[in-house]
Enzyme design. Structure first.
Site, short mmCIF file in Angstrom:
data_model
loop_
_atom_site.label_atom_id
_atom_site.label_comp_id
_atom_site.label_asym_id
_atom_site.label_seq_id
_atom_site.Cartn_x
_atom_site.Cartn_y
_atom_site.Cartn_z
N GLU A 36 -44.53 -0.01 4.03
CA GLU A 36 -43.84 -1.14 4.65
C GLU A 36 -43.32 -2.11 3.60
O GLU A 36 -42.22 -2.65 3.72
CB GLU A 36 -44.75 -1.87 5.63
CG GLU A 36 -44.96 -1.13 6.95
CD GLU A 36 -43.66 -0.91 7.70
OE1 GLU A 36 -42.77 -1.78 7.65
OE2 GLU A 36 -43.52 0.14 8.33
N CYS A 191 -28.20 4.92 16.35
CA CYS A 191 -27.55 3.62 16.44
C CYS A 191 -27.26 3.11 15.04
O CYS A 191 -27.71 2.04 14.62
CB CYS A 191 -28.44 2.64 17.20
SG CYS A 191 -27.59 1.14 17.78
N CYS A 198 -23.21 7.36 20.03
CA CYS A 198 -23.54 6.88 21.38
C CYS A 198 -23.59 8.00 22.41
O CYS A 198 -24.32 7.91 23.40
CB CYS A 198 -22.53 5.82 21.82
SG CYS A 198 -22.53 4.38 20.74
N CYS A 201 -27.05 9.11 22.66
CA CYS A 201 -28.06 8.05 22.63
C CYS A 201 -28.78 7.94 23.98
O CYS A 201 -28.14 7.92 25.03
CB CYS A 201 -27.41 6.71 22.30
SG CYS A 201 -28.61 5.36 22.26
N CYS A 207 -26.73 0.39 27.80
CA CYS A 207 -26.37 -0.37 26.60
C CYS A 207 -25.08 -1.15 26.82
O CYS A 207 -24.04 -0.57 27.14
CB CYS A 207 -26.22 0.57 25.40
SG CYS A 207 -25.68 -0.26 23.90
#
Length: 339
Positions: A36, A191, A198, A201, A207
């Site tokens: 991270e 995305c 899309c 997606c 969306c």
DNA sequence: AATTCGGGGCT
DNA sequence: AGCCCAGAATT
């Protein structure tokens, strides 16, 4: 709200990235924490080789906590944002002393540690402990900004705050660990910033950006930062096979890394050289080059100075094993090739 | 609330 | 050539 989380988790089962090197059957908090931190403002493909070398050398908190800072910085060399490495090391010592070597398991404890902010603490709580905490990285921002067509008002703080609200609102009531990984994967592979896919997606039926065909308008662009242009001259003192290096201070770029003596004012070069060793002289100048950072553009000049001094700060080219800024590493490679 | 901190990937 | 990236700390 569960449409978004349900759809994304279902998508993840089939198409998610499950083989990243910091993922394992049983989550390893130390691996997740290191990854991270490395991944802050840094893409996955860049991080992977650094992560593998880092974990090979420091397999757990203890080995990291007892390491020399210079070795930690060396393994970070080239990755950038070096405060991340200094804070990582500092935090490992805090965990050893104040947490008896046990990796913290609460959001409160995590966010109190150097280098761990709201998003990273949330990521560790979710990915390592499957607790219900949100993250807000670049991927999540992009997915949410498009899904809801979030506008960016005058205040950047309000924008961030509204995204955090949405991130929390969409948290699932189970499998939070899977969801966190899933929404990042969706942002990274479907995305995408440009030309999002899309058509495949899982969120397209609801969306807002897909519905109104505004994918390119969201997320709305941030304010442009102006890039400061500057000059630097590195003064490379050389005594036979050895060169002079000094550790940089922490309140500037490349803090904690080792570098040549430098000046931003060419008029000072001769004075610096004579002050260092009044019998030294410039024997060569390297071809200047431009080093680009995200917020600066540095023209780097290099002068090689022969000296007979030989203090502690002189190192043979092949025995340099601490962190070096990218342009310094480049110059040292160049000097090696001349041999 | 704005600025600073790296280096690289992608278009 | 410009924007962004599994952001946080400092000013």
């Amino acid at each position: 709200m569960t449409y978004l989380s349900d759809s994304i988790i279902e998508w993840y089962e089939k198409y998610g990235r499950k083989k990243l090197p910091w993922k394992s059957i049983e989550p390893n908090p130390f691996h997740i924490w290191v990854s991270e931190i490395m991944l802050q403002q840094t893409q996955v493909t860049t991080v992977v080789p650094y992560f593998q070398k880092f974990i090979a050398r420091f397999p757990n908190i203890h080995t990291l906590a007892i390491a020399r800072e210079d070795e930690v910085m060396s393994l970070w060399s080239g990755l950038g944002y070096y405060a991340r490495a200094r804070n990582l090391h500092k935090t490992s010592k805090i965990i050893e002393k104040q947490f008896n070597g046990f990796f913290p398991t609460s959001f409160h404890d995590l966010i109190s540690l150097p280098g761990i902010g709201r998003s990273t603490a949330g990521a560790i709580m979710s990915l390592a402990y499957n607790q219900s905490y949100a993250i807000l990285d670049g991927n999540v921002k992009r997915v949410l900004a498009r899904f809801h067509q979030v506008s960016r008002p005058g205040s950047e703080t309000k924008y961030e705050s509204s995204l955090w609200d949405l991130a929390n609102k969409h948290l699932p009531n189970k499998e939070n660990d899977k969801y966190t990984q899933a929404i990042m994967d969706l942002g990274a592979t479907i995305c995408k910033r440009s030309k999002p896919d899309c058509d495949i997606c899982p969120l397209k039926t609801k969306c807002q950006s897909f519905h109104f065909n505004t994918q390119d308008a969201y997320p709305m662009p941030a304010k442009k930062i102006r890039i400061r242009k500057m000059n630097k001259t590195f003064i490379v003192f050389r005594n036979r096979e050895k060169i002079y290096l000094e550790k940089r201070t922490l309140n500037d770029i490349w803090g904690g890394l080792w570098s040549f003596m430098e000046t931003e004012d060419k008029k000072n070069i001769q004075a610096i050289i004579k002050d260092f060793d009044r019998n030294s002289k410039i024997v060569k100048k390297l071809e200047p080059f431009i080093h680009k950072l995200s917020h600066r553009e540095i023209k780097i000049n290099t002068v090689i100075v022969e000296t007979s001094k030989n203090t502690d700060n002189f190192f043979a080219l092949n025995e340099i094993n601490f962190g070096l800024p990218k342009p310094v590493a480049q110059i040292i490679e160049h000097l090696k090739l001349e041999r």
